[in-house]
Enzyme design. Structure first.
Site, PDB file in Angstrom:
ATOM      1  N   CYS A   1      -3.947 -23.230 -15.796  1.00  0.00           N
ATOM      2  CA  CYS A   1      -3.745 -24.536 -15.150  1.00  0.00           C
ATOM      3  C   CYS A   1      -2.264 -24.902 -15.093  1.00  0.00           C
ATOM      4  O   CYS A   1      -1.469 -24.487 -15.948  1.00  0.00           O
ATOM      5  CB  CYS A   1      -4.443 -25.627 -15.946  1.00  0.00           C
ATOM      6  SG  CYS A   1      -6.228 -25.541 -15.932  1.00  0.00           S
TER       7      CYS A   1
ATOM      8  N   CYS B   1      -6.491 -28.358 -21.221  1.00  0.00           N
ATOM      9  CA  CYS B   1      -5.139 -28.910 -21.044  1.00  0.00           C
ATOM     10  C   CYS B   1      -4.950 -30.148 -21.916  1.00  0.00           C
ATOM     11  O   CYS B   1      -3.875 -30.362 -22.479  1.00  0.00           O
ATOM     12  CB  CYS B   1      -4.870 -29.245 -19.586  1.00  0.00           C
ATOM     13  SG  CYS B   1      -4.625 -27.775 -18.567  1.00  0.00           S
TER      14      CYS B   1
ATOM     15  N   GLU C   1      -3.646 -18.424 -10.432  1.00  0.00           N
ATOM     16  CA  GLU C   1      -4.992 -17.870 -10.505  1.00  0.00           C
ATOM     17  C   GLU C   1      -4.952 -16.343 -10.593  1.00  0.00           C
ATOM     18  O   GLU C   1      -3.905 -15.716 -10.411  1.00  0.00           O
ATOM     19  CB  GLU C   1      -5.802 -18.348  -9.291  1.00  0.00           C
ATOM     20  CG  GLU C   1      -5.974 -19.859  -9.326  1.00  0.00           C
ATOM     21  CD  GLU C   1      -6.890 -20.409  -8.240  1.00  0.00           C
ATOM     22  OE1 GLU C   1      -7.242 -19.658  -7.304  1.00  0.00           O
ATOM     23  OE2 GLU C   1      -7.252 -21.601  -8.339  1.00  0.00           O
TER      24      GLU C   1
ATOM     25  N   CYS D   1      -7.893 -30.951 -17.326  1.00  0.00           N
ATOM     26  CA  CYS D   1      -9.145 -30.413 -17.867  1.00  0.00           C
ATOM     27  C   CYS D   1      -9.124 -30.497 -19.391  1.00  0.00           C
ATOM     28  O   CYS D   1      -8.092 -30.799 -20.006  1.00  0.00           O
ATOM     29  CB  CYS D   1      -9.351 -28.969 -17.402  1.00  0.00           C
ATOM     30  SG  CYS D   1      -8.351 -27.772 -18.306  1.00  0.00           S
TER      31      CYS D   1
ATOM     32  N   GLU E   1      -0.800 -27.747 -15.789  1.00  0.00           N
ATOM     33  CA  GLU E   1      -0.297 -28.533 -16.915  1.00  0.00           C
ATOM     34  C   GLU E   1       0.136 -27.633 -18.066  1.00  0.00           C
ATOM     35  O   GLU E   1       1.170 -27.838 -18.693  1.00  0.00           O
ATOM     36  CB  GLU E   1      -1.382 -29.492 -17.426  1.00  0.00           C
ATOM     37  CG  GLU E   1      -1.807 -30.542 -16.424  1.00  0.00           C
ATOM     38  CD  GLU E   1      -2.979 -30.105 -15.546  1.00  0.00           C
ATOM     39  OE1 GLU E   1      -3.070 -28.909 -15.198  1.00  0.00           O
ATOM     40  OE2 GLU E   1      -3.795 -30.962 -15.199  1.00  0.00           O
TER      41      GLU E   1
ATOM     42  N   ASN F   1      -0.711 -24.117 -10.958  1.00  0.00           N
ATOM     43  CA  ASN F   1      -1.781 -23.210 -11.372  1.00  0.00           C
ATOM     44  C   ASN F   1      -1.530 -21.810 -10.836  1.00  0.00           C
ATOM     45  O   ASN F   1      -1.057 -21.621  -9.715  1.00  0.00           O
ATOM     46  CB  ASN F   1      -3.174 -23.741 -11.019  1.00  0.00           C
ATOM     47  CG  ASN F   1      -3.345 -24.182  -9.588  1.00  0.00           C
ATOM     48  OD1 ASN F   1      -2.398 -24.625  -8.944  1.00  0.00           O
ATOM     49  ND2 ASN F   1      -4.552 -24.072  -9.083  1.00  0.00           N
TER      50      ASN F   1
HETATM   51  N1  THU Z   1      -6.570 -26.706 -12.435  1.00  0.00           N
HETATM   52  C1  THU Z   1      -5.361 -27.084 -12.912  1.00  0.00           C
HETATM   53  O1  THU Z   1      -4.327 -26.487 -12.607  1.00  0.00           O
HETATM   54  N2  THU Z   1      -5.316 -28.167 -13.739  1.00  0.00           N
HETATM   55  C2  THU Z   1      -6.400 -28.861 -14.154  1.00  0.00           C
HETATM   56  O2  THU Z   1      -6.267 -29.781 -14.954  1.00  0.00           O
HETATM   57  C3  THU Z   1      -7.731 -28.512 -13.659  1.00  0.00           C
HETATM   58  C4  THU Z   1      -7.812 -27.371 -12.740  1.00  0.00           C
HETATM   59  C5  THU Z   1      -6.633 -25.537 -11.548  1.00  0.00           C
HETATM   60  C6  THU Z   1      -7.413 -24.364 -12.099  1.00  0.00           C
HETATM   61  C7  THU Z   1      -7.808 -23.648 -10.849  1.00  0.00           C
HETATM   62  O3  THU Z   1      -6.763 -22.769 -10.474  1.00  0.00           O
HETATM   63  C8  THU Z   1      -7.912 -24.737  -9.797  1.00  0.00           C
HETATM   64  O4  THU Z   1      -7.287 -25.883 -10.356  1.00  0.00           O
HETATM   65  C9  THU Z   1      -9.332 -25.096  -9.396  1.00  0.00           C
HETATM   66  O5  THU Z   1     -10.099 -25.409 -10.482  1.00  0.00           O
END
Ligand code: THU
Length: 155
Positions: free
Chosen positions: A72, A113, A63, A110, A74, A61
């Site tokens: 994300c 994704c 941010e 999520c 994935e 991820n």
């Molecule tokens: N996140 C992912 O990388 N993958 C997911 O399937 C769900 C959430 C990340 C997004 C954010 O940077 C952190 O997790 C917290 O939500």
């Protein structure tokens, strides 16, 4: 009235029960999680994709201070795999997360994704096996479609 039941059977396995290439994929996802850029949530996610040509692509991820601009793990992994090898199907995806100085229990992709994984699966007509890595166990999901029943399709 009619009723329809949509069930999902997943397998819970120990790493010892998985083939060596899948254990390596999980390890790649864990390593990728440690490289995530997650200064706002502190929640680091790693994804590793095994392609049909044997190549492993990882993502994590990323941010951003303007929150929705992040991405994300994935999607970083799958988009990059498809960008790098547009004609090679994704065979397996492993996902791991790290928070508060330890790898977490299993996490599941999520909604956004899942939609992207489904497309990566459908464009090649080959199932993507998904490995959700937990502390001692791995949840094994047979295909991306299983994670998104009744998905949007143009008819
Ligand atoms: N996140 C992912 O990388 N993958 C997911 O399937 C769900 C959430 C990340 C997004 C954010 O940077 C952190 O997790 C917290 O939500």
């Amino acid at each position: 009235m009619k009723e329809e039941e949509i069930g999902l059977k997943i397998r819970i396995m120990s790493e010892k029960e998985l083939p060596y290439d899948e254990v390596s994929l999980i390890e790649a996802a864990r390593e990728a999680a440690l490289r995530a850029y997650a200064p706002y949530s502190g929640y680091k996610v790693g994804a590793a994709v095994l392609l049909e040509n044997g190549e492993i692509i990882t993502g994590n991820n990323q941010e951003n201070v303007a929150y929705p601009s992040g991405m994300c793990a994935e999607r970083v992994a799958v988009f990059y795999a498809n960008a790098r090898y547009p004609f090679v199907p994704v065979r397996t995806l492993a996902i791991a997360a790290y928070s508060q100085n330890a790898f977490t229990g299993f996490i599941s992709p999520c909604g956004a994704c899942r939609q992207v994984l489904l497309e990566a699966e459908k464009r090649f007509g080959k199932p993507i096996r998904i490995l959700l890595s937990g502390r001692d166990e791995v949840r094994v999901i047979n295909c991306a479609g299983d994670l998104l029943p009744l998905a949007f399709e143009t008819l």
